[in-house]
Design a protein around this motif. Structure first.
Motif, PDB file in Angstrom:
ATOM      1  N   GLY A  35      19.537   0.946  -9.141  1.00 37.80           N
ATOM      2  CA  GLY A  35      18.513   1.974  -8.989  1.00 37.80           C
ATOM      3  C   GLY A  35      18.589   2.672  -7.643  1.00 37.80           C
ATOM      4  O   GLY A  35      18.383   3.893  -7.552  1.00 37.80           O
ATOM      5  N   LEU A  36      18.893   1.910  -6.596  1.00 39.14           N
ATOM      6  CA  LEU A  36      18.989   2.491  -5.257  1.00 39.14           C
ATOM      7  C   LEU A  36      20.190   3.419  -5.150  1.00 39.14           C
ATOM      8  O   LEU A  36      20.094   4.526  -4.599  1.00 39.14           O
ATOM      9  CB  LEU A  36      19.080   1.367  -4.227  1.00 39.14           C
ATOM     10  N   TRP A  37      21.334   3.003  -5.655  1.00 43.07           N
ATOM     11  CA  TRP A  37      22.529   3.854  -5.620  1.00 43.07           C
ATOM     12  C   TRP A  37      22.312   5.131  -6.419  1.00 43.07           C
ATOM     13  O   TRP A  37      22.748   6.217  -5.996  1.00 43.07           O
ATOM     14  CB  TRP A  37      23.736   3.085  -6.169  1.00 43.07           C
ATOM     15  N   SER A  38      21.664   5.020  -7.574  1.00 42.47           N
ATOM     16  CA  SER A  38      21.395   6.205  -8.385  1.00 42.47           C
ATOM     17  C   SER A  38      20.475   7.171  -7.646  1.00 42.47           C
ATOM     18  O   SER A  38      20.694   8.395  -7.661  1.00 42.47           O
ATOM     19  CB  SER A  38      20.774   5.785  -9.717  1.00 42.47           C
ATOM     20  N   ALA A  39      19.439   6.651  -6.987  1.00 42.07           N
ATOM     21  CA  ALA A  39      18.513   7.509  -6.238  1.00 42.07           C
ATOM     22  C   ALA A  39      19.227   8.212  -5.087  1.00 42.07           C
ATOM     23  O   ALA A  39      18.971   9.396  -4.818  1.00 42.07           O
ATOM     24  CB  ALA A  39      17.342   6.681  -5.714  1.00 42.07           C
ATOM     25  N   ILE A  40      20.141   7.522  -4.418  1.00 43.73           N
ATOM     26  CA  ILE A  40      20.901   8.137  -3.317  1.00 43.73           C
ATOM     27  C   ILE A  40      21.758   9.278  -3.843  1.00 43.73           C
ATOM     28  O   ILE A  40      21.799  10.373  -3.253  1.00 43.73           O
ATOM     29  CB  ILE A  40      21.765   7.080  -2.618  1.00 43.73           C
ATOM     30  N   ARG A  41      22.436   9.062  -4.965  1.00 42.54           N
ATOM     31  CA  ARG A  41      23.322  10.101  -5.500  1.00 42.54           C
ATOM     32  C   ARG A  41      22.534  11.317  -5.963  1.00 42.54           C
ATOM     33  O   ARG A  41      22.916  12.463  -5.680  1.00 42.54           O
ATOM     34  CB  ARG A  41      24.138   9.521  -6.660  1.00 42.54           C
TER      35      ARG A  41
ATOM     36  N   GLY B  65      15.451   8.319   0.069  1.00 40.76           N
ATOM     37  CA  GLY B  65      14.172   9.008   0.171  1.00 40.76           C
ATOM     38  C   GLY B  65      12.991   8.148  -0.210  1.00 40.76           C
ATOM     39  O   GLY B  65      11.970   8.670  -0.674  1.00 40.76           O
ATOM     40  N   ASN B  66      13.114   6.817  -0.027  1.00 35.16           N
ATOM     41  CA  ASN B  66      12.018   5.889  -0.387  1.00 35.16           C
ATOM     42  C   ASN B  66      11.497   6.166  -1.796  1.00 35.16           C
ATOM     43  O   ASN B  66      10.323   6.503  -1.990  1.00 35.16           O
ATOM     44  CB  ASN B  66      10.877   5.980   0.621  1.00 35.16           C
ATOM     45  N   PRO B  67      12.361   6.035  -2.825  1.00 36.40           N
ATOM     46  CA  PRO B  67      11.922   6.361  -4.193  1.00 36.40           C
ATOM     47  C   PRO B  67      10.771   5.475  -4.638  1.00 36.40           C
ATOM     48  O   PRO B  67      10.798   4.253  -4.472  1.00 36.40           O
ATOM     49  CB  PRO B  67      13.184   6.095  -5.033  1.00 36.40           C
TER      50      PRO B  67
ATOM     51  N   ARG C  93      18.753   1.694   5.926  1.00 37.26           N
ATOM     52  CA  ARG C  93      19.382   3.015   5.950  1.00 37.26           C
ATOM     53  C   ARG C  93      19.596   3.537   4.536  1.00 37.26           C
ATOM     54  O   ARG C  93      19.389   4.727   4.268  1.00 37.26           O
ATOM     55  CB  ARG C  93      20.718   2.939   6.687  1.00 37.26           C
ATOM     56  N   GLN C  94      19.995   2.672   3.606  1.00 40.74           N
ATOM     57  CA  GLN C  94      20.171   3.115   2.229  1.00 40.74           C
ATOM     58  C   GLN C  94      18.843   3.558   1.615  1.00 40.74           C
ATOM     59  O   GLN C  94      18.799   4.547   0.871  1.00 40.74           O
ATOM     60  CB  GLN C  94      20.782   1.986   1.398  1.00 40.74           C
ATOM     61  N   ILE C  95      17.773   2.853   1.931  1.00 38.94           N
ATOM     62  CA  ILE C  95      16.458   3.252   1.420  1.00 38.94           C
ATOM     63  C   ILE C  95      16.054   4.601   1.999  1.00 38.94           C
ATOM     64  O   ILE C  95      15.471   5.444   1.311  1.00 38.94           O
ATOM     65  CB  ILE C  95      15.423   2.157   1.733  1.00 38.94           C
ATOM     66  N   ASP C  96      16.357   4.832   3.281  1.00 34.78           N
ATOM     67  CA  ASP C  96      16.081   6.141   3.880  1.00 34.78           C
ATOM     68  C   ASP C  96      16.887   7.236   3.190  1.00 34.78           C
ATOM     69  O   ASP C  96      16.375   8.328   2.920  1.00 34.78           O
ATOM     70  CB  ASP C  96      16.403   6.117   5.374  1.00 34.78           C
ATOM     71  N   MET C  97      18.172   6.951   2.910  1.00 34.40           N
ATOM     72  CA  MET C  97      19.009   7.948   2.250  1.00 34.40           C
ATOM     73  C   MET C  97      18.541   8.225   0.827  1.00 34.40           C
ATOM     74  O   MET C  97      18.726   9.319   0.310  1.00 34.40           O
ATOM     75  CB  MET C  97      20.468   7.478   2.244  1.00 34.40           C
TER      76      MET C  97
ATOM     77  N   GLU D 160       0.819  -1.212   0.000  1.00 34.76           N
ATOM     78  CA  GLU D 160       0.000   0.000   0.000  1.00 34.76           C
ATOM     79  C   GLU D 160       0.850   1.258   0.000  1.00 34.76           C
ATOM     80  O   GLU D 160       0.477   2.276  -0.573  1.00 34.76           O
ATOM     81  CB  GLU D 160      -0.922   0.000   1.219  1.00 34.76           C
ATOM     82  N   VAL D 161       2.002   1.211   0.673  1.00 37.51           N
ATOM     83  CA  VAL D 161       2.855   2.397   0.788  1.00 37.51           C
ATOM     84  C   VAL D 161       3.391   2.759  -0.588  1.00 37.51           C
ATOM     85  O   VAL D 161       4.061   1.973  -1.243  1.00 37.51           O
ATOM     86  CB  VAL D 161       4.021   2.143   1.755  1.00 37.51           C
ATOM     87  N   GLY D 162       3.076   3.903  -1.045  1.00 36.93           N
ATOM     88  CA  GLY D 162       3.567   4.375  -2.336  1.00 36.93           C
ATOM     89  C   GLY D 162       2.934   3.704  -3.529  1.00 36.93           C
ATOM     90  O   GLY D 162       3.480   3.761  -4.622  1.00 36.93           O
ATOM     91  N   ALA D 163       1.777   3.058  -3.329  1.00 33.75           N
ATOM     92  CA  ALA D 163       1.153   2.369  -4.460  1.00 33.75           C
ATOM     93  C   ALA D 163       0.796   3.350  -5.563  1.00 33.75           C
ATOM     94  O   ALA D 163       0.829   3.005  -6.747  1.00 33.75           O
ATOM     95  CB  ALA D 163      -0.095   1.619  -3.994  1.00 33.75           C
TER      96      ALA D 163
END
Length: 300
Positions: free
Chosen positions: A137-143, A86-88, A80-84, A42-45
């Motif tokens: 994708g996660l690393w790109s979102a963090i950067r 921003g929960n893309p 922590r990486q997902i928090d950094m 449900e979160v971010g659906a």
């Protein structure tokens, strides 16, 4: 060995069809998911793409298995990486595990099919796809998020200093300025204010802000703010000094990047562009001179 190849390809194709049909059946089945996994869907659906939502629903039932295989330390690091990041697109740890399961299955299936054809390099690429596609994708979102925050922060501090100097308290000024901005830094400030509204101390809330962001400038901002509060320095002067230090740091980093770019450009020109240009010139001269290579080589 050659006679077994059609059988192996048929088996791989059958497994792929079975996996797709089984995934569709699970997608349409009314299976009661655990509360945390149902919440993860449900979160971010409404923020996830159609493909991302489909992948999440196909793999969410295998998310607990993936999380157990990862172990508590890896799960905490990934949170922590997902928090950094921003929960893309509404990404949570459960949705991350679901995507790892689906892409891992597809990568393994593709690698098996490539190996059956004797294609080792494409098989390795498929394995890398299954293991690192979600990570990339996660690393790109963090950067991207870190660059956005570091670009916004100095101007935000300048405006905040002006509002504080106009007579508002720091807490009220922070809230007012954060509502005028959009983007990840404004979101982080609003999260910090919400934590303070729920009873979290100001120091702890800003420590959490620093923990959620892998940014040197955010760490510098929080450290200087806390030191200024301990020493009793005027908040306006502290904010202006932080903004000036950040702009100075940005200028120094830009000069370092430019200095590193010069040798790379020189290497590219020397190794590729100059030889290519010389080859084109020589070929042009030879072609224009109409040289008879047969006569030179002693041909008839």
């Amino acid at each position: 060995m050659t006679s077994l190849l059609p059988l192996a390809l048929a088996l791989a194709l059958g497994l792929a069809v079975f996996g797709i049909l089984h995934g569709i059946r699970l997608y349409r089945a009314d299976v009661k998911l655990p509360t945390d996994l149902a919440l993860a869907l449900e979160v971010g659906a409404t923020r996830a793409t159609a493909v991302g939502s489909l992948v999440d629903r196909l793999g969410i039932r295998w998310a607990p298995l993936v999380l157990r295989l990862m172990g508590p330390k890896q799960v905490a690091r990934k949170r922590r990486q997902i928090d950094m990041a921003g929960n893309p697109s509404g990404l949570t740890i459960d949705r991350y595990a679901a995507r790892r399961a689906v892409y891992g299955f597809l990568g393994g299936l593709g690698a098996l099919a490539m190996l059956m054809n004797g294609r080792l390099v494409p098989a390795l690429l498929m394995v890398a796809f299954g293991l690192f596609w979600v990570e990339a994708g996660l690393w790109s979102a963090i950067r991207v998020r870190r660059d956005n925050i570091e670009r916004t922060l100095p101007d935000f501090l300048d405006v905040l200093a002006v509002v504080v100097s106009a007579g508002l308290g720091f807490r009220q000024a922070l809230e007012r300025v954060s509502h005028k901005y959009e983007g990840p830094w404004a979101d982080e400030v609003r999260i910090t204010l919400q934590q303070m509204d729920m009873g979290v101390s100001r120091r702890q809330a800003f420590d959490e802000l620093r923990r959620r962001n892998d940014s040197e400038q955010v760490a510098q901002f929080v450290t200087a703010l806390q030191q200024g509060e301990e020493l009793g320095s005027p908040i306006v002067e502290t904010l202006i000094a932080i903004a000036e230090d950040m702009r100075r740091t940005d200028a120094q980093n830009a000069r370092r990047r430019a200095a590193r770019a010069v040798p790379k450009a020189t290497f590219a020109v020397t190794m590729f562009m100059l030889p290519g240009t010389l080859i084109l010139l020589v070929c042009g001269f030879v072609y224009g001179a109409d040289v008879d290579f047969g006569a030179l080589l002693g041909g008839g």
